[in-house]
Design a protein around this motif. Structure first.
Motif, PDB file in Angstrom:
ATOM      1  N   SER A   1       0.827  -1.206   0.000  1.00 33.73           N
ATOM      2  CA  SER A   1       0.000   0.000   0.000  1.00 33.73           C
ATOM      3  C   SER A   1       0.859   1.252   0.000  1.00 33.73           C
ATOM      4  N   HIS A   2       1.878   1.239  -0.846  1.00 30.97           N
ATOM      5  CA  HIS A   2       2.791   2.367  -0.838  1.00 30.97           C
ATOM      6  C   HIS A   2       2.092   3.643  -1.292  1.00 30.97           C
ATOM      7  N   SER A   3       2.558   4.723  -0.789  1.00 28.80           N
ATOM      8  CA  SER A   3       2.123   6.047  -1.211  1.00 28.80           C
ATOM      9  C   SER A   3       3.219   6.997  -0.772  1.00 28.80           C
ATOM     10  N   ALA A   4       2.965   8.269  -0.909  1.00 31.77           N
ATOM     11  CA  ALA A   4       3.991   9.231  -0.512  1.00 31.77           C
ATOM     12  C   ALA A   4       4.332   9.126   0.967  1.00 31.77           C
ATOM     13  N   LYS A   5       3.398   8.634   1.792  1.00 24.78           N
ATOM     14  CA  LYS A   5       3.661   8.565   3.226  1.00 24.78           C
ATOM     15  C   LYS A   5       4.754   7.564   3.565  1.00 24.78           C
ATOM     16  N   ASP A   6       5.118   6.677   2.620  1.00 26.10           N
ATOM     17  CA  ASP A   6       6.168   5.705   2.875  1.00 26.10           C
ATOM     18  C   ASP A   6       7.561   6.343   2.859  1.00 26.10           C
ATOM     19  N   PHE A   7       7.657   7.565   2.397  1.00 30.74           N
ATOM     20  CA  PHE A   7       8.960   8.183   2.222  1.00 30.74           C
ATOM     21  C   PHE A   7       9.203   9.248   3.288  1.00 30.74           C
ATOM     22  N   ASN A   8      10.372   9.195   3.882  1.00 28.45           N
ATOM     23  CA  ASN A   8      10.730  10.173   4.899  1.00 28.45           C
ATOM     24  C   ASN A   8      11.245  11.429   4.215  1.00 28.45           C
ATOM     25  N   SER A   9      10.340  12.205   3.694  1.00 28.86           N
ATOM     26  CA  SER A   9      10.702  13.375   2.906  1.00 28.86           C
ATOM     27  C   SER A   9      10.128  14.625   3.536  1.00 28.86           C
ATOM     28  N   SER A  10      10.850  15.727   3.372  1.00 30.70           N
ATOM     29  CA  SER A  10      10.343  17.002   3.865  1.00 30.70           C
ATOM     30  C   SER A  10       9.130  17.452   3.073  1.00 30.70           C
ATOM     31  N   GLU A  11       8.931  16.858   1.876  1.00 28.88           N
ATOM     32  CA  GLU A  11       7.778  17.187   1.060  1.00 28.88           C
ATOM     33  C   GLU A  11       6.669  16.149   1.241  1.00 28.88           C
ATOM     34  N   GLN A  12       6.717  15.398   2.341  1.00 33.44           N
ATOM     35  CA  GLN A  12       5.773  14.309   2.563  1.00 33.44           C
ATOM     36  C   GLN A  12       4.335  14.774   2.461  1.00 33.44           C
ATOM     37  N   ASN A  13       3.984  15.849   3.154  1.00 33.49           N
ATOM     38  CA  ASN A  13       2.592  16.297   3.157  1.00 33.49           C
ATOM     39  C   ASN A  13       2.134  16.683   1.767  1.00 33.49           C
ATOM     40  N   SER A  14       3.028  17.334   1.004  1.00 28.45           N
ATOM     41  CA  SER A  14       2.683  17.738  -0.348  1.00 28.45           C
ATOM     42  C   SER A  14       2.470  16.535  -1.238  1.00 28.45           C
ATOM     43  N   LEU A  15       3.325  15.541  -1.137  1.00 27.26           N
ATOM     44  CA  LEU A  15       3.222  14.367  -1.994  1.00 27.26           C
ATOM     45  C   LEU A  15       2.020  13.510  -1.634  1.00 27.26           C
ATOM     46  N   GLU A  16       1.665  13.443  -0.367  1.00 23.28           N
ATOM     47  CA  GLU A  16       0.475  12.693   0.042  1.00 23.28           C
ATOM     48  C   GLU A  16      -0.771  13.224  -0.654  1.00 23.28           C
ATOM     49  N   SER A  17      -0.773  14.512  -0.912  1.00 23.01           N
ATOM     50  CA  SER A  17      -1.935  15.115  -1.548  1.00 23.01           C
ATOM     51  C   SER A  17      -1.947  14.906  -3.053  1.00 23.01           C
ATOM     52  N   LYS A  18      -0.853  14.370  -3.622  1.00 26.66           N
ATOM     53  CA  LYS A  18      -0.755  14.195  -5.072  1.00 26.66           C
ATOM     54  C   LYS A  18      -0.808  12.745  -5.513  1.00 26.66           C
ATOM     55  N   ILE A  19      -0.485  11.794  -4.618  1.00 30.74           N
ATOM     56  CA  ILE A  19      -0.393  10.388  -4.995  1.00 30.74           C
ATOM     57  C   ILE A  19      -1.397   9.564  -4.190  1.00 30.74           C
ATOM     58  N   PRO A  20      -2.434   9.039  -4.845  1.00 29.85           N
ATOM     59  CA  PRO A  20      -3.383   8.187  -4.112  1.00 29.85           C
ATOM     60  C   PRO A  20      -2.731   6.864  -3.734  1.00 29.85           C
ATOM     61  N   ALA A  21      -2.961   6.404  -2.532  1.00 30.18           N
ATOM     62  CA  ALA A  21      -2.357   5.161  -2.051  1.00 30.18           C
ATOM     63  C   ALA A  21      -2.787   3.982  -2.908  1.00 30.18           C
ATOM     64  N   LEU A  22      -1.882   3.017  -3.043  1.00 25.66           N
ATOM     65  CA  LEU A  22      -2.158   1.852  -3.882  1.00 25.66           C
ATOM     66  C   LEU A  22      -3.379   1.084  -3.392  1.00 25.66           C
ATOM     67  N   ASP A  23      -3.517   0.889  -2.079  1.00 25.80           N
ATOM     68  CA  ASP A  23      -4.634   0.078  -1.583  1.00 25.80           C
ATOM     69  C   ASP A  23      -5.981   0.780  -1.703  1.00 25.80           C
ATOM     70  N   SER A  24      -5.986   2.050  -2.094  1.00 19.00           N
ATOM     71  CA  SER A  24      -7.251   2.722  -2.384  1.00 19.00           C
ATOM     72  C   SER A  24      -7.676   2.523  -3.834  1.00 19.00           C
ATOM     73  N   ARG A  25      -6.751   1.992  -4.663  1.00 23.06           N
ATOM     74  CA  ARG A  25      -7.033   1.795  -6.093  1.00 23.06           C
ATOM     75  C   ARG A  25      -7.047   0.318  -6.489  1.00 23.06           C
ATOM     76  N   TRP A  26      -6.356  -0.505  -5.727  1.00 20.40           N
ATOM     77  CA  TRP A  26      -6.233  -1.926  -6.045  1.00 20.40           C
ATOM     78  C   TRP A  26      -6.709  -2.774  -4.874  1.00 20.40           C
ATOM     79  N   LYS A  27      -7.515  -3.787  -5.191  1.00 17.29           N
ATOM     80  CA  LYS A  27      -7.940  -4.788  -4.212  1.00 17.29           C
ATOM     81  C   LYS A  27      -7.437  -6.147  -4.693  1.00 17.29           C
ATOM     82  N   ASN A  28      -6.941  -6.957  -3.786  1.00 10.04           N
ATOM     83  CA  ASN A  28      -6.351  -8.234  -4.162  1.00 10.04           C
ATOM     84  C   ASN A  28      -7.326  -9.061  -4.998  1.00 10.04           C
ATOM     85  N   GLY A  29      -6.919  -9.398  -6.235  1.00 14.15           N
ATOM     86  CA  GLY A  29      -7.763 -10.182  -7.124  1.00 14.15           C
ATOM     87  C   GLY A  29      -8.573  -9.373  -8.111  1.00 14.15           C
ATOM     88  N   CYS A  30      -8.528  -8.053  -8.029  1.00 11.39           N
ATOM     89  CA  CYS A  30      -9.268  -7.237  -8.989  1.00 11.39           C
ATOM     90  C   CYS A  30      -8.626  -7.358 -10.373  1.00 11.39           C
TER      91      CYS A  30
END
Length: 442
Positions: free
Chosen positions: A390-419
Motif C-alpha cells: 500500500s505504498h504512497s507518498a507517506k512511505d517516504f521520509n521526505s520534507s515534502e511528505q505532506n505535499s506528496l500525500e496530496s498528489k499520490i493516491p495510495a495503492l490500496d485505495s485503487r487496487w484490491k487483491n484479485g481485482c
C-alpha cells in the motif's frame, strides 16, 4: 531536503541476451553476479529502474524521431491531422487547449504470444549491435524534410517494437529470478503495448500556440515569430509566473514496465508560422542531441540529468536521474510490484522543467507494457504485506511528505487483491485525473 543525482545500473543488451539463453545448469559466476545486480536494481533495495545500452535501432531512431514530436505539436491542425492519418498515429490529449503542457502522439504495437525474447536475438543477428550504421541524416531543405517525414510511421513502429522486445527481455530475466512469477507471459497475453511520442512544451511553445490560434492558422503574408510574441497581456514572464515547475506531477506508473528513451532537450529559434504550416520547419537547427546542455547556454544547464525526478524507496530521498543518451530506461510499474509480491519495486517520479529556462522543451518516446484487461492482480505469496503493497507518498521520509500525500493516491485505495487490471486502471485514472481526482485539471 537535499537533492542528489541518481545514475542507475547500466546493462549491455548483449549481456542480457546471453543471460536468458544460457544453459539452465550453468552456474557461471559472471551470470550469477549479473542476475543479482539486475534484481537488486529493480527491487526495493534499488531504485526501481535500469538502463540498457546498445539496443538495436535505438541511436539512429531516437536521433530521427524525437525532434518530430515538437514539429507535430506545433504544426497546424490540418497539417498534423494529415501526417498522423498517413502514418497510422493518433493522440490521447486534446489539441484545442493552447495552454497544454504536453502533446502526445500514440499508437498500439500488436504482438503474438510467440514473440517472446527470441525476436530480440533475431534483431541482433540481422542488424548488429551498432545501430549507428543506418543513421538517418536530417536535411536542411524542405524537399528533403518532406522525404524524411514519410519515414515517420515506419521508424516509430520499428523503434517501438524494439522497445517492446527489451521489455519482454527484462520480464524474462525477472521470471528467471523469481520462481512462479510469469511477467513475460502476462505481457504477451495482452498482445498489445502502447507507444507515445511526447513533446513537453516550453513556455515559448505555449506563446507560439496562442499566437498560432489567434492568427487563424497562419494566413498568407502573416509572419509572426515566437521571439516576437512577447507584448500585450501574454509573455514569457507572465506565463512563467503561472506555470508549474513540473511538466508532469508526481505519480506511479501502474503497468508492468515502462520503457523509454533518454529525452532530447530543444531550444527553439525563430520559427515562422507560415513555414510550420507548410511542414518545413528546420529541425536540424533546433535539435540538441545532448541531454545535459543546450546550444548557446552554459554546459551544465541541466546539472547532468534528464529532468526525471524520483523518490528512492529505500531511504526516501529525492534524486534526479542521469542516463546517457544511447540507452533505454526500463522502469517498474505497480502491476509488477503486485505480481511479484514486492520483489520488484515501483517508483514514484515526476518530470521537472529546467529552472529559469522558458525556451526549453523536452522530447521523448515511451512504451507501456501492461497486463491484459481481464488479468486478475493477486499479490504474489501467501499473504499481502500491507506495509509494502500500500505504498504512497507517506512511505517516504521526505520534507515534502505532506505535499506528496496530496498528489499520490495510495495503492490500496485503487487496487484490491484479485481485482482485474481494467478495474485497477480505471480506478487509478479516476483518482489521479478524474473530475474529483487529486491531479484533476477540471
Amino acid at each position: 531536503m537535499e537533492e542528489r543525482l541518481l545514475e542507475p545500473e547500466i546493462f549491455e543488451y548483449g549481456d542480457l541476451l546471453q543471460l536468458v539463453t544460457r544453459d539452465q545448469h550453468d552456474d557461471d559466476a559472471i551470470n550469477v553476479s549479473l542476475l543479482a545486480r539486475f534484481m537488486h536494481a529493480l527491487g526495493p533495495a534499488g531504485c526501481g529502474l535500469i538502463a540498457v545500452r546498445n539496443v538495436p535501432y535505438l541511436v539512429s531512431s531516437r536521433h530521427f524521431l524525437l525532434p518530430l514530436a515538437r514539429f507535430l505539436a506545433l504544426s497546424s491542425p490540418s497539417v498534423r491531422s494529415g501526417i498522423l492519418k498517413e502514418h497510422g498515429l493518433g493522440t490521447d490529449v486534446s489539441f484545442k487547449n493552447p495552454d497544454r503542457s504536453v502533446s502526445s502522439f500514440a499508437a498500439q504495437f500488436y504482438f503474438g504470444k510467440d514473440q517472446r525474447h527470441a525476436h530480440c536475438s533475431q534483431i541482433m543477428e540481422s542488424e548488429g549491435a551498432n545501430s549507428r550504421s543506418n543513421d538517418w541524416k536530417m536535411k536542411e531543405d524542405v524537399e528533403d524534410f518532406h522525404n524524411e517525414l514519410h519515414q515517420l510511421g515506419s521508424i516509430y513502429k520499428r523503434l517501438g517494437k524494439s522497445m517492446v522486445d527489451v521489455g519482454l527481455l527484462v520480464a524474462r530475466i525477472c521470471d528467471m529470478a523469481i520462481p512462479g512469477v510469469q511477467l513475460e507471459e502476462t505481457i504477451l497475453e495482452a498482445c498489445t503495448a502502447k507507444g507515445r511520442l511526447i513533446h513537453y512544451h516550453s513556455l515559448v511553445d505555449r506563446l507560439f500556440l496562442k499566437a498560432f490560434s489567434s492568427s487563424n492558422i497562419c494566413k498568407p503574408n502573416r509572419r509572426k515569430k515566437v521571439n516576437q510574441v512577447t507584448g500585450g497581456p501574454t509573455s514569457v514572464v507572465t506565463e512563467a509566473s503561472v506555470c508549474k515547475d513540473m511538466w508532469q506531477d508526481w505519480h506511479f506508473d501502474y503497468g508492468i514496465f515502462t520503457v523509454l528513451t533518454v529525452p532530447m532537450f530543444l531550444n527553439p529559434l525563430d520559427i515562422d508560422l507560415n513555414r510550420v504550416d507548410a511542414a518545413s520547419i528546420d529541425l536540424k537547427k533546433s535539435r540538441v542531441e545532448t541531454s545535459d546542455s543546450v546550444r548557446g547556454l552554459e554546459p551544465n544547464a541541466f546539472h547532468k540529468h534528464i529532468g526525471l525526478k524520483v523518490l528512492i524507496p529505500l531511504d526516501g530521498c529525492m534524486a534526479f536521474v542521469n542516463v546517457p543518451p544511447d540507452c533505454l530506461i526500463v522502469q517498474v510499474g505497480e502491476c509488477a510490484q503486485i505480481l511479484t509480491g514486492g520483489k520488484l519495486q515501483a517508483i514514484a517520479h515526476c518530470v521537472c522543467r529546467p529552472p529559469n529556462m522558458s525556451d526549453i522543451s523536452r522530447e521523448t518516446f515511451v512504451v507501456f507494457l501492461q497486463p491484459a484487461w481481464h488479468k486478475q492482480l493477486y499479490w504474489s505469496g501467501s499473504s499481502v504485506d500491507q506495509s509494502t503493497s500500500s505504498h504512497s507518498a507517506k512511505d517516504f521520509n521526505s520534507s515534502e511528505q505532506n505535499s506528496l500525500e496530496s498528489k499520490i493516491p495510495a495503492l490500496d485505495s485503487r487496487w484490491k487483491n484479485g481485482c482485474t487490471f481494467a478495474d485497477f486502471a480505471k480506478e487509478t485514472t479516476k483518482q489521479y485525473y478524474g473530475t474529483s481526482g487529486i491531479q484533476s485539471t477540471k
